[in-house]
Design an enzyme around this catalytic site. Structure first.
Site, PDB file in Angstrom:
ATOM      1  N   LYS A 144       5.379  41.132  22.806  1.00  0.00           N
ATOM      2  CA  LYS A 144       4.527  40.079  22.243  1.00  0.00           C
ATOM      3  C   LYS A 144       3.438  39.701  23.237  1.00  0.00           C
ATOM      4  CE  LYS A 144       6.340  36.716  19.466  1.00  0.00           C
ATOM      5  NZ  LYS A 144       7.327  35.670  19.103  1.00  0.00           N
TER       6      LYS A 144
HETATM    7  O1  LIG Z   1       7.114  34.907  16.585  1.00  0.00           O
HETATM    8  C1  LIG Z   1       7.535  33.800  16.366  1.00  0.00           C
HETATM    9  C2  LIG Z   1       6.915  32.576  16.849  1.00  0.00           C
HETATM   10  O2  LIG Z   1       7.003  32.547  18.221  1.00  0.00           O
HETATM   11  C3  LIG Z   1       7.600  31.398  16.197  1.00  0.00           C
HETATM   12  O3  LIG Z   1       7.663  31.623  14.839  1.00  0.00           O
HETATM   13  C4  LIG Z   1       6.957  30.094  16.501  1.00  0.00           C
HETATM   14  O4  LIG Z   1       7.553  29.099  15.722  1.00  0.00           O
HETATM   15  P1  LIG Z   1       7.403  27.540  15.979  1.00  0.00           P
HETATM   16  O5  LIG Z   1       6.015  27.131  15.602  1.00  0.00           O
HETATM   17  O6  LIG Z   1       8.408  26.910  15.106  1.00  0.00           O
HETATM   18  O7  LIG Z   1       7.639  27.304  17.424  1.00  0.00           O
END
Ligand SMILES: O=C[C@H](O)[C@H](O)COP(=O)(O)O
Ligand SMILES: O=P(O)(O)OC[C@H]1O[C@](O)(CO)[C@@H](O)[C@@H]1O
Length: 945
Positions: A144
């Site tokens: 990521k």
């Molecule tokens: O890839 C996933 C993201 O990091 C995650 O969905 C973020 O979610 P949040 O906004 O609930 O922290």
């Protein structure tokens, strides 16, 4: 298929892959993930720093692995965290592998995020992604990378490398477009290189719920302020994020119709799918499946936190919806703008906020790991307690700690970001941060050298060097003491002819090994010491080794004269930060110290002070902040060092580190070492005390004194050294602390601009001796009682025509005000008796004036505290002491002897003090040092009575 699929499992039928936005040890070990895959059609997993914070920081699930890892040896906090995280990621990759195979690389991925600390730096992100990709080494891993401005070029490069990328933290169409093209360009680059693109996968993680949460805040603010149309504003709630996502999907369709994409598709490329992230609702007024049901469409992914996944399985309504009500979506976005809410601004802010939130959670995560490290690994490196003496100082240090945490400044320090200091060349001087690991890796060199010393049958080792090249070895030799079967250690760092001769007389020349130490290789003293002893030892180069930086003049000399060995320093390490490099370690090995054991212990402190150690628990950072804040905000700049008898010599090393590093531009910390004691209530408010206590070696009186200092309300840092083997930990702790204090003081802690000035003056004087045969004439303003008094015209004016030494001293001492310090600079032989005599004089000044007092022997202190005396705050009142020498020693190859060198050094020193407007007086003993000291002590007594 007789069974009806639950709603969650139906998503696949609509072309959407549900991924799980969570990972934990128990999820993987209990078989829960496998169940989700098999029962619910879950096809992937995502993680992020917040998720790992929850998994690792808020549970004990990882304790067994942590314990087991630490049982094998200490690790730094980030490596420790990574060991845990990578175990989970690999495990998840294995469990998802069948999905990856079945879907031919379309699904079955586990995502691991690069450190959020790197989100704003392209090259670091690339390096980290490559490292993680190689470490995990699974085909179904996605790295990521944030879709920030810095992230976009990293994504292109990484895709071109063939690494699967999950682009995270996407909020705006503009950012999405940029990363989509980065993906395309990355693939094109591979095609251009003739490389395969059919196995590369990428998703663009478009964050949903956070947008609605921001809109909601803005709507509420407007409603409260009575701005805009209340009905329209209310109608926006829970709609904007979905509208934005729907527009993104339309953009995706445009992109996959683009001829450039089509050309790649023809070569087997997978499209970069949109992944709906942040799909757990954040507002309790919205349905829990909102960001699932409204965003279902072909070729998409929805990564759901467990609660959203459970809700979808339980009562989700599944139908293809992503292209429904596009007009309404557009109207929502239009209404938003018309109400004066800028989606652009919201999404821009969310990127900044998103990076910071992940960094904050990473801080918590590392904090939790650090705590476990302390719990499971008895590293003892962090045993320090600072009593601040006042709530205000304590609070200010806490505030500064939070700034360092929030802004990631300790990591900036470890990266050597020069903006942390003065933006000069500080980045070139941080080699000391990594030297312990490097020297551990090269320990065999020193083991070999130690063997050479033993086999050579040497009885004595003489270290010839100044400042950073001698003070560290001196601490080590005194701390570890004489090791049986190993040579006796001697050190020469003085041009006083009597001192030179004393060393010569103390050793058995034919069985003495000389270590000539000079980083620069051009320092006057080690060069002339070498000439003297090389002659004395019959020009036998085999009894000499050199420690010097590569390519220095000293290296050349060593080669010419056939030295037995040449050990190199590291150019990016300044002298006073060099003790843990060959400058400290070569002498250590020569006297039988177990260097690998010493370095291993030191490494624990390196880990404790590391870039990922939480600032509040970082022992070096905490000490540095306390020193820096106390000096800058509370004028507590006299750092008074108290050490247990077994490690007392560390004070001399610390003096150089603190004074030469911080004493410049009229600012600085003034170290006060080995000072006689005063009643704790009698000290001024300009003190900061540091007590370096040897566990099991504390002096009871000293300990009681320190307790009384705390009681009297002085700030005291208590640093406990578990054993002498831990002394290296203090070197490193204080190096970090000094660099940190330097940042607070806003100076360059790695240069020594004012030392050069007196070296130049000294060179001018010795050059004139070469020409005329003697030093230029000077005129005392008083003679009598076996002494002569000298000063520059400005200082001399303060004395008028004194009738006695005591009268002159009285005038001199009357110039000391509160907040000042009095320094005695003695260019005489440093013997125990002379030291005791000077300490008596010092005690008299301390008792009468209650100001900080310092004592330095010349020219030794020139390479240590000398920098601060000249470049630091103008609060020093200096009494320089020089003497006629009873006997000189020749400097081979020069027309003058050591006595002239020392005199030139003293004069050069005085000239610069005068030039800098310092209050200074020189007392010259015309009838020798012994009677001079007695006369001076009497006169001081009279002057102060
Ligand atoms: O890839 C996933 C993201 O990091 C995650 O969905 C973020 O979610 P949040 O906004 O609930 O922290
Ligand atoms: O190791 P070198 O280059 O001889 O320098 C000795 C000392 O002189 C200084 O450069 C200046 O006093 C110190 O910083 C240093 O430790």
């Amino acid at each position: 298929m007789s069974e009806t699929k639950n709603p969650l499992a139906q998503l696949n039928d609509h072309g959407q892959s549900p991924w799980l936005d969570f990972v934990s040890r128990s999820l993987l070990e209990s078989g829960e993930l496998v169940k989700l895959i098999e029962r619910d059609g879950v096809r992937g997993v995502t993680s992020n720093p917040s998720i790992f914070e929850k998994a690792i920081g808020q549970s004990t699930e990882y304790d067994p692995q942590l314990k087991e890892t630490l049982d094998r040896g200490d690790l730094d906090i980030s490596t420790l965290y990574e060991t845990l995280a990578i175990t989970d990621i690999s495990h998840a990759a294995d469990q998802l592998y069948p999905v990856w195979e079945q879907t031919k690389g379309q699904d079955g991925y586990i995502s691991l995020e690069v450190s959020p600390y790197l989100a704003l730096r392209t090259q670091d992100t690339i390096d980290e992604a490559r490292r993680l990709w190689q470490t995990v080494d699974k085909p179904n891993l996605m790295i990521k990378v944030p879709g920030t401005e810095a992230g976009v070029p990293a994504i292109e490069t990484l895709i071109a490398d063939g690494i699967n990328i999950n682009v995270t933290l996407l909020f705006s169409l503009k950012a999405y477009d940029a990363v989509a093209w980065a993906y395309i360009k990355g693939l094109e680059a591979r095609v251009a290189k003739g490389e395969d693109i059919s196995h590369i996968a990428s998703v663009a993680s478009f964050f949903v719920s956070r947008i609605d949460a921001s809109v909601e805040k803005e709507v509420e603010r407007k409603l409260k302020a009575g701005e805009g149309d209340a009905d329209v504003l209310r109608s926006l709630q829970g709609k904007v994020a979905i509208a934005n996502a729907k527009m993104a999907y339309q953009h995706y369709k445009k992109l996959i119709a683009d001829p450039r994409w089509k050309a790649l598709e023809a070569k087997g490329a997978h499209p970069q799918r949109l992944l709906w992230a942040s799909t757990g609702v954040k507002s309790k007024d919205l349905p829990d499946t909102l960001y699932v049901e409204t965003l279902i469409g072909a070729n998409t992914v929805n990564t759901m936190p467990p609660a959203t996944m459970d809700a979808t399985r339980d009562h989700g309504k599944i139908a293809t919806t992503i292209e429904d009500d596009l007009e309404a979506a557009q109207k929502t976005l239009h209404d938003l703008a018309a109400q004066g809410i800028s989606l652009d601004q919201i999404t821009t802010d969310l990127v900044v906020d998103g990076v910071q939130r992940f960094a904050d959670d990473a801080d918590k995560l590392y904090g939790a790991v650090a705590q476990r490290r302390a719990q499971f690994f008895d590293g003892e490196a962090t045993r320090s307690v600072i009593s601040f003496g006042s709530d205000a100082l304590k609070k200010d240090v806490e505030t500064e700690t939070e700034t360092w945490r929030h802004d990631g400044l300790i990591r900036a320090l470890w990266r050597g970001e020069k903006t942390l200091w003065t933006n000069a060349d500080e980045d070139k001087w941080i080699g000391w941060l990594h030297i312990v690991e490097q020297e551990l890796a090269d320990a065999a060199t020193l083991t070999r050298f130690a063997q050479h010393v033993q086999e050579g049958g040497y009885t004595d080792v003489v270290l010839l060097g100044m400042g950073g090249s001698s003070l560290g070895p001196e601490v080590l030799s005194k701390t570890f003491g004489q090791r049986s079967g190993w040579p006796i250690f001697h050190m020469l760092d003085s041009t006083d002819p009597a001192q030179v001769k004393a060393i010569r007389d103390a050793v058995a020349l034919p069985t003495t090994l000389f270590i000539v130490s000079s980083k620069s290789g051009s320092t006057l003293e080690p060069n002339i010491f070498k000439q003297y002893f090389y002659e004395a030892a019959g020009k036998n180069g085999r009894h000499f080794v050199a420690v010097t930086d590569p390519g220095s003049h000293m290296e050349e000399v060593a080669r010419q004269d056939g030295f037995a060995d040449i050990f190199h320093g590291v150019k990016s390490i300044g002298g006073r930060y060099s003790v843990l490099s060959k400058f400290g370690l070569v002498p250590a090995a020569a006297i039988g110290i177990d260097v690998p054991a010493f370095l291993s212990k030191t490494l624990e402190m390196v880990h404790a002070c590391g870039p990922y150690a939480p600032p509040a628990q970082n022992p070096g950072l905490q000490l540095g902040l306390a020193l820096g804040v106390a000096a800058t905000k509370y004028k507590r700049d006299k750092v008074t060092l108290i050490a247990s008898p077994g490690i007392a010599d560390i004070g001399a090393w610390l003096e150089q580190l603190l004074a030469e590093s911080t004493g410049k531009q009229g600012k600085g910390l003034i170290p006060v070492a080995d000072e006689p004691r005063l009643d704790p209530t009698a000290y001024g408010n300009d003190r900061f005390f540091a007590y370096i206590a040897l566990k099991d070696g504390e002096d009871a009186e000293q300990a009681a004194f320190v307790a009384a200092l705390e009681k009297a309300g002085h700030p005291v840092a208590r640093l406990t050294v578990p054993s002498t083997l831990h002394i290296g930990q203090e070197f490193f702790r204080w190096e970090i602390a000094t660099a940190v204090a330097g940042a607070i003081l806003d100076i360059n802690p790695f240069d020594q601009p004012d030392v050069e000035a007196s070296k130049i003056k000294t060179r001018e004087l010795t050059a004139s001796v070469e020409k005329t045969g003697s030093l230029p004439e000077e005129k005392p303003f008083f003679t009598g009682e076996g002494i002569a008094l000298y000063a520059d015209p400005r200082n001399a004016a303060a004395f008028g025509t004194p009738t006695s030494l005591a009268a002159a001293l009285k005038i001199h001492f009357d110039r000391i005000g509160s907040g000042d310090y009095a320094a005695l600079l003695a260019y005489i032989e440093r013997t125990e008796a002379h030291e005791a005599a000077m300490q008596d004089i010092r005690a008299q000044i301390l008792n009468a004036k209650h100001v900080a007092t310092c004592l330095g022997f010349g020219p030794r202190f020139l390479h240590s505290t000398g920098q601060a005396y000249k470049g630091g705050p103008n609060s020093g009142v200096f009494l320089q002491i020089t003497t006629e020498d009873a006997q000189d020693q020749p400097v081979p190859g020069q027309s003058y002897g050591f006595s002239i060198v020392k005199a030139a050094q003293a004069r050069g020193d005085f000239d610069v003090l005068a030039e800098r407007g310092r209050r200074a007086l020189r007392v010259h003993f015309t009838s020798g040092v012994e009677s001079g000291l007695t006369t001076l002590a009497d006169a001081v007594r009279q002057a102060l009575s």
